[in-house]
Design an enzyme around this catalytic site. Structure first.
Site, PDB file in Angstrom:
ATOM      1  N   ILE A 171       5.068  -9.842  34.522  1.00  0.00           N
ATOM      2  CA  ILE A 171       5.465 -11.129  33.940  1.00  0.00           C
ATOM      3  C   ILE A 171       6.932 -11.092  33.531  1.00  0.00           C
ATOM      4  CG2 ILE A 171       5.040 -12.702  31.990  1.00  0.00           C
ATOM      5  CD1 ILE A 171       2.241 -11.384  31.809  1.00  0.00           C
ATOM      6  N   CYS A 172       7.608 -12.231  33.686  1.00  0.00           N
ATOM      7  CA  CYS A 172       8.944 -12.425  33.117  1.00  0.00           C
ATOM      8  C   CYS A 172       9.089 -13.897  32.735  1.00  0.00           C
ATOM      9  CB  CYS A 172      10.043 -11.970  34.076  1.00  0.00           C
ATOM     10  SG  CYS A 172      10.281 -13.036  35.502  1.00  0.00           S
ATOM     11  N   ARG A 173      10.287 -14.367  32.587  1.00  0.00           N
ATOM     12  CA  ARG A 173      10.513 -15.752  32.157  1.00  0.00           C
ATOM     13  C   ARG A 173      10.130 -16.755  33.247  1.00  0.00           C
ATOM     14  NH1 ARG A 173      14.929 -19.212  32.580  1.00  0.00           N
ATOM     15  NH2 ARG A 173      14.963 -20.846  31.002  1.00  0.00           N
TER      16      ARG A 173
END
Length: 98
Positions: free
Chosen positions: A62-64
């Site tokens: 996951i990231c932005r």
């Protein structure tokens, strides 16, 4: 590269499934909001902290927005890890956050 939608992750969490979520955003970003139970290893530190991860464990990265997590997913897969990119990242996530 393996991918999973934000909706699939949200549904799995809603169903009570135990997911191994690896958030590769910077610490300050994670402090603003994150999915409960994540592991946080910023992308820039990932190669130095690989020993913290288990090659027999599937991880959802996951990231932005999905860009950094895509890089991390490719990097981890190249090193023999079971990694799947969460497309859309936290910008698209509508589930519970801390």
């Amino acid at each position: 590269m393996k991918e999973i939608s934000v909706q699939e992750v949200q549904q799995s969490l809603k169903n009570g499934e135990k997911l191994n979520l690896l958030d590769v955003r910077e610490v300050a970003e994670v402090q603003e909001d994150h999915i409960p139970g994540i592991i946080n290893i910023p992308l820039g530190l990932l190669e130095f902290r690989l020993q913290e991860l288990n090659k027999n464990t599937p991880y959802i990265i996951i990231c932005r927005s999905g860009g950094r997590s895509g890089q991390a997913t490719e990097f981890l897969a190249h090193h023999g890890y079971d990694a799947t990119n969460m497309v859309g990242g936290m910008l698209a996530f509508k589930g519970k956050v801390e």
